[in-house]
Design a protein around this motif. Structure first.
Motif, PDB file in Angstrom:
ATOM      1  N   GLU A 167      28.502  52.889  30.685  1.00 54.41           N
ATOM      2  CA  GLU A 167      28.012  54.007  31.495  1.00 54.41           C
ATOM      3  C   GLU A 167      27.882  53.648  32.976  1.00 54.41           C
ATOM      4  N   LEU A 168      28.077  52.375  33.302  1.00 55.70           N
ATOM      5  CA  LEU A 168      27.928  51.963  34.700  1.00 55.70           C
ATOM      6  C   LEU A 168      28.971  52.666  35.568  1.00 55.70           C
ATOM      7  N   PRO A 169      28.531  53.285  36.688  1.00 59.62           N
ATOM      8  CA  PRO A 169      29.511  53.992  37.536  1.00 59.62           C
ATOM      9  C   PRO A 169      30.629  53.047  38.003  1.00 59.62           C
ATOM     10  N   ALA A 170      31.838  53.597  38.035  1.00 59.69           N
ATOM     11  CA  ALA A 170      33.006  52.775  38.395  1.00 59.69           C
ATOM     12  C   ALA A 170      32.845  52.160  39.779  1.00 59.69           C
ATOM     13  N   ALA A 171      32.189  52.902  40.693  1.00 60.66           N
ATOM     14  CA  ALA A 171      32.029  52.387  42.064  1.00 60.66           C
ATOM     15  C   ALA A 171      31.158  51.135  42.078  1.00 60.66           C
ATOM     16  N   ILE A 172      30.108  51.122  41.260  1.00 60.50           N
ATOM     17  CA  ILE A 172      29.219  49.951  41.198  1.00 60.50           C
ATOM     18  C   ILE A 172      29.955  48.786  40.535  1.00 60.50           C
ATOM     19  N   GLU A 173      30.699  49.134  39.467  1.00 62.17           N
ATOM     20  CA  GLU A 173      31.486  48.096  38.784  1.00 62.17           C
ATOM     21  C   GLU A 173      32.439  47.427  39.780  1.00 62.17           C
ATOM     22  N   LYS A 174      33.064  48.259  40.593  1.00 59.63           N
ATOM     23  CA  LYS A 174      34.027  47.751  41.573  1.00 59.63           C
ATOM     24  C   LYS A 174      33.358  46.804  42.567  1.00 59.63           C
ATOM     25  N   GLU A 175      32.164  47.222  43.034  1.00 63.56           N
ATOM     26  CA  GLU A 175      31.422  46.363  43.972  1.00 63.56           C
ATOM     27  C   GLU A 175      31.091  45.028  43.324  1.00 63.56           C
ATOM     28  N   MET A 176      30.651  45.086  42.054  1.00 60.90           N
ATOM     29  CA  MET A 176      30.268  43.843  41.363  1.00 60.90           C
ATOM     30  C   MET A 176      31.474  42.924  41.194  1.00 60.90           C
ATOM     31  N   VAL A 177      32.597  43.539  40.791  1.00 59.84           N
ATOM     32  CA  VAL A 177      33.793  42.713  40.556  1.00 59.84           C
ATOM     33  C   VAL A 177      34.280  42.114  41.870  1.00 59.84           C
ATOM     34  N   TYR A 178      34.341  42.942  42.916  1.00 58.19           N
ATOM     35  CA  TYR A 178      34.839  42.429  44.192  1.00 58.19           C
ATOM     36  C   TYR A 178      33.923  41.372  44.792  1.00 58.19           C
ATOM     37  N   SER A 179      32.610  41.532  44.568  1.00 63.67           N
ATOM     38  CA  SER A 179      31.702  40.521  45.121  1.00 63.67           C
ATOM     39  C   SER A 179      31.945  39.180  44.435  1.00 63.67           C
ATOM     40  N   ARG A 180      32.159  39.194  43.114  1.00 61.54           N
ATOM     41  CA  ARG A 180      32.440  37.928  42.408  1.00 61.54           C
ATOM     42  C   ARG A 180      33.787  37.362  42.847  1.00 61.54           C
ATOM     43  N   LEU A 181      34.753  38.277  43.003  1.00 61.60           N
ATOM     44  CA  LEU A 181      36.079  37.811  43.412  1.00 61.60           C
ATOM     45  C   LEU A 181      36.037  37.181  44.798  1.00 61.60           C
ATOM     46  N   SER A 182      35.223  37.775  45.691  1.00 58.15           N
ATOM     47  CA  SER A 182      35.157  37.197  47.033  1.00 58.15           C
ATOM     48  C   SER A 182      34.431  35.854  46.995  1.00 58.15           C
ATOM     49  N   GLN A 183      33.460  35.728  46.080  1.00 59.58           N
ATOM     50  CA  GLN A 183      32.756  34.439  45.968  1.00 59.58           C
ATOM     51  C   GLN A 183      33.674  33.324  45.508  1.00 59.58           C
ATOM     52  N   VAL A 184      34.602  33.667  44.637  1.00 56.93           N
ATOM     53  CA  VAL A 184      35.524  32.629  44.169  1.00 56.93           C
ATOM     54  C   VAL A 184      36.832  32.642  44.962  1.00 56.93           C
ATOM     55  N   GLY A 185      36.883  33.491  45.993  1.00 59.92           N
ATOM     56  CA  GLY A 185      38.033  33.500  46.903  1.00 59.92           C
ATOM     57  C   GLY A 185      39.293  34.088  46.307  1.00 59.92           C
ATOM     58  N   LEU A 186      39.139  35.105  45.471  1.00 68.62           N
ATOM     59  CA  LEU A 186      40.334  35.668  44.825  1.00 68.62           C
ATOM     60  C   LEU A 186      40.493  37.166  45.082  1.00 68.62           C
ATOM     61  N   GLU A 187      39.817  37.681  46.116  1.00 67.10           N
ATOM     62  CA  GLU A 187      39.871  39.129  46.316  1.00 67.10           C
ATOM     63  C   GLU A 187      41.284  39.629  46.638  1.00 67.10           C
ATOM     64  N   GLU A 188      42.134  38.724  47.129  1.00 68.27           N
ATOM     65  CA  GLU A 188      43.510  39.131  47.457  1.00 68.27           C
ATOM     66  C   GLU A 188      44.387  39.221  46.206  1.00 68.27           C
ATOM     67  N   SER A 189      43.914  38.633  45.115  1.00 65.28           N
ATOM     68  CA  SER A 189      44.770  38.544  43.915  1.00 65.28           C
ATOM     69  C   SER A 189      44.350  39.517  42.818  1.00 65.28           C
ATOM     70  N   VAL A 190      43.591  40.522  43.205  1.00 63.53           N
ATOM     71  CA  VAL A 190      42.958  41.389  42.217  1.00 63.53           C
ATOM     72  C   VAL A 190      43.951  42.076  41.266  1.00 63.53           C
ATOM     73  N   GLU A 191      45.143  42.375  41.770  1.00 62.99           N
ATOM     74  CA  GLU A 191      46.134  43.078  40.951  1.00 62.99           C
ATOM     75  C   GLU A 191      46.967  42.130  40.099  1.00 62.99           C
ATOM     76  N   LYS A 192      46.814  40.843  40.355  1.00 61.06           N
ATOM     77  CA  LYS A 192      47.691  39.886  39.653  1.00 61.06           C
ATOM     78  C   LYS A 192      47.244  39.660  38.218  1.00 61.06           C
ATOM     79  N   PHE A 193      48.212  39.265  37.406  1.00 61.69           N
ATOM     80  CA  PHE A 193      47.928  38.924  36.013  1.00 61.69           C
ATOM     81  C   PHE A 193      47.749  37.408  35.903  1.00 61.69           C
ATOM     82  N   PRO A 194      47.007  36.946  34.893  1.00 55.88           N
ATOM     83  CA  PRO A 194      46.753  35.504  34.792  1.00 55.88           C
ATOM     84  C   PRO A 194      48.016  34.648  34.889  1.00 55.88           C
ATOM     85  N   ALA A 195      49.125  35.143  34.329  1.00 54.45           N
ATOM     86  CA  ALA A 195      50.363  34.358  34.369  1.00 54.45           C
ATOM     87  C   ALA A 195      50.850  34.135  35.793  1.00 54.45           C
ATOM     88  N   GLU A 196      50.391  34.989  36.716  1.00 57.59           N
ATOM     89  CA  GLU A 196      50.853  34.865  38.104  1.00 57.59           C
ATOM     90  C   GLU A 196      49.924  33.997  38.946  1.00 57.59           C
TER      91      GLU A 196
END
Lengths: 252, 370
Positions: A115-144
């Motif tokens: 039930e979590l709003p998609a906008a909040i989910e997006k913020e949470m995911v992007y904040s973690r991605l930026s912490q681990v330095g992967l915000e540029e690779s968000v569309e990539k698949f693990p194999a890439e």
């Protein structure tokens, strides 16, 4: 200073497989906001103890308490509740190859908090991605992604639900020293600011020196040492010294 | 329980949102909904977020704040504790990417369709090229092995022969018997109308040896052997085992495929010979029991219409089918890149590809040998 809580308490735990006891009679307590590193030779049961604590391998005997409550590893409900409070970073990263990076990291939210709003989910995911330095690779698949990127992505997934404890199986294995250092600093930051406890299986001496508050040394099927990491370094124990390459003489 | 208290100050058009004591991922949606309602009711305002009551929280509250900051140009946060300020530094407002659906919007619809068609065409031609290159490589490696006996694991041919031949023998025999039985019963019904019962021997003998047994064996082995070859090679590829072979100076396409090709070349004719006998035996049984034609009469009649050449054509066709199965399965296995899901897809595709290729080549044989 906040009072440290007991996150895990283990009494007389025997771990292993049906026909083989890998580690016996384990007793230890892991307190909140500490990083405990598990050390030992290859094959001594480091990953086995980690897998036992998180319920992937049933314990042979003994008691395990998480947050003061005894864990019944046969109960699906107990395990389901437990998995909401813990995060695991696997040695092979274990990202789902059919999902891209964003979907991999959002997976725990989508499974537990639909039930979590998609906008909040997006913020949470992007904040973690930026912490681990992967915000540029968000569309990539693990194999890439490279091995290091996969590890960082897996840590982002492990911490997405703010777990109380994160279990890490060789987080720095296969990473370059700079990326490994970044990962260590990330763990220290998470410990300091989010009060996350870590149980880390690792061989990387530099990483151990940087992050360890407590050490658990396993040798010959027993708990060889459990206590403060700085105290352990003063012990003059031959096995521990050999592990840290102290006074090791080579033929050449 | 009321989650937030809010207060609209009309004089300076400021809206104050007081965050309650506890906000976690469990109840952050309430805050989100409240902000949405404020937007709907009052439009864009100066928002003041007061954190004086906030005691217990997780990172979702920071995600919420970042969302508000991103969507409201005029937001201020007050009464944040030192700890919270530190957390805001750790979780800064990051660049959030576009939604996935919107990522290709810059291309017009017709252009997207044309691009997709072109990609597909190039993909298909590329696949054909890779398939025939692998086939050529395998023929070369097999002949090379027959001359120098190097490059494959000792005993592997026997292992594969056992698996492909011996282990496939029961299913091939059962299916062949049942097909022989069915064909005989349905054909006999038609032949009896003209009093031509004896010709069942010609029909069953010729049909089984030239057409049905090779085709049925091919299809059964495509499902049984083809799927397992693809799954095995694809998993090895995913687990980087084929890379390890390469770095040890071993050619995976030779090491893994040549034993299978040799095994199927030896094993499949033996299987077909057995299946031929069992299929004909089924026909003989039907004609004997339902029409009173003795086995002796049945065989004499069959041998009048079926020559050795028919048997050899059936064998040759099956050997070609066997090669199609192994090469198609290997091709699909070697083309897997990463991931368990791809292994499953490749396995299914290899079975479909093998069966389709068997039917197409059977059709070509029918024209060539007419």
């Amino acid at each position: 200073m906040t009072k440290m809580k007991e996150i895990i308490k283990v009494n007389g735990l025997n771990v292993g497989y049906i026909d083989e006891v890998v580690l016996s009679n384990l007793d230890f307590t892991i307190l909140s906001e500490e990083i405990t590193v598990v050390l030992g030779k290859s094959g001594c049961g480091k990953s086995t103890i980690l897998k036992t604590l998180i319920g992937l391998i049933p314990p042979l005997s003994g008691d395990v308490y998480f947050f003061g409550e005894k864990v019944d590893y046969n109960s699906e409900i107990v395990l389901k509740n437990l998995y909401r409070k813990i995060g695991v970073l696997y040695q092979s990263s274990a990202l789902l190859n059919s999902l891209n990076l964003y979907e991999n990291i959002a997976l725990p939210i989508r499974m537990h908090f639909r039930e979590l709003p998609a906008a909040i989910e997006k913020e949470m995911v992007y904040s973690r991605l930026s912490q681990v330095g992967l915000e540029e690779s968000v569309e990539k698949f693990p194999a890439e992604l490279s091995g290091g990127m996969r590890k960082r992505a897996a840590l982002a997934r492990a911490m997405i639900l703010d777990p109380d404890i994160i279990f890490c199986d060789e987080p720095s294995a296969g990473l370059d020293p700079i990326t490994a250092l970044g990962l260590d600093e990330l763990m220290l930051n998470l410990k300091k600011h989010f009060h996350i406890t870590f149980l880390v299986v690792t061989h990387e001496l530099r990483s151990i020196d940087k992050i360890a508050d407590k050490a658990m040394v396993l040798n010959e099927g027993k708990l060889h040492y459990f206590g403060n990491y700085p105290d352990m370094k003063q012990l003059n124990d031959p096995f521990i010294d050999s592990f840290f390459l102290k006074d090791v003489k080579y033929d050449n | 329980m009321k989650m937030t208290s809010k207060d609209k100050n009309d004089s300076d058009n400021t809206f104050c949102l007081v965050i309650p004591e506890t906000i976690t991922i469990e109840n952050v949606s309430t805050l989100y909904n409240e902000i949405k309602q404020i937007e709907k009711k009052h439009g864009v305002l100066h928002l003041e977020i007061d954190l004086k009551n906030l005691r217990e929280f997780d990172s979702s509250v920071i995600a919420f704040l970042n969302y508000v900051k991103r969507n409201h140009p005029d937001v201020s946060v007050k009464n944040a504790s030192e700890h919270f300020e530190k957390l805001l530094e750790i979780f800064p407002l990051t660049q959030v990417g576009p939604d996935r659906a919107a990522s290709r919007e810059w291309l017009s619809f017709p252009r997207r369709r044309v691009e997709a068609l072109a990609d597909r065409f190039l993909g298909v031609t590329g696949k054909f090229t890779r398939f025939f290159m692998l086939l050529a490589d395998e023929i070369y490696y097999t002949f090379l092995y027959l001359f120098n006996r190097k490059g494959i694991y000792p005993g592997e041919i026997w292992k594969q022969l056992f698996y492909m031949g011996y282990n496939s023998f029961p299913i091939v025999c059962v299916i062949s018997f049942l097909v022989g039985l069915t064909i005989s019963i349905t054909s006999l019904e038609q032949l009896q109308r003209f009093g031509a019962d004896i010709y069942l021997a010609d029909l069953v003998g010729f049909g089984m040896i030239r057409e049905l047994v090779p085709m049925m064996t091919g299809i059964i082995l495509a499902g049984k052997i083809g799927a397992s070859i693809t799954a095995e090679i694809a998993t090895m590829k995913v687990m980087e085992e084929t890379d390890a072979l390469k770095t040890m100076g071993i050619i995976p396409e030779k090491f893994l495929m040549v034993p299978r090709l040799i095994a199927i070349t030896i094993g499949i004719p033996l299987l077909v010979a057995l299946a031929d006998m069992i299929g004909i035996f089924a026909g003989m049984l039907v004609s004997w029991k339902l029409s009173g034609i003795t086995p002796n009469l049945f065989f004499n009649e069959m041998l009048l219409s079926v020559d050795l050449i028919d048997f050899l054509i059936g064998m040759m066709k099956t050997m070609v089918f066997g090669w199609i199965i192994v090469v198609s399965s290997g091709y699909k296995g070697f083309n897997v890149k990463q991931g368990a899901a791809e292994v499953g897809i490749a396995t299914t595709q290899s079975v479909v590809l093998s069966i389709s290729a068997i039917i197409v080549s059977d059709c070509i044989f029918a024209f060539l040998l007419y």
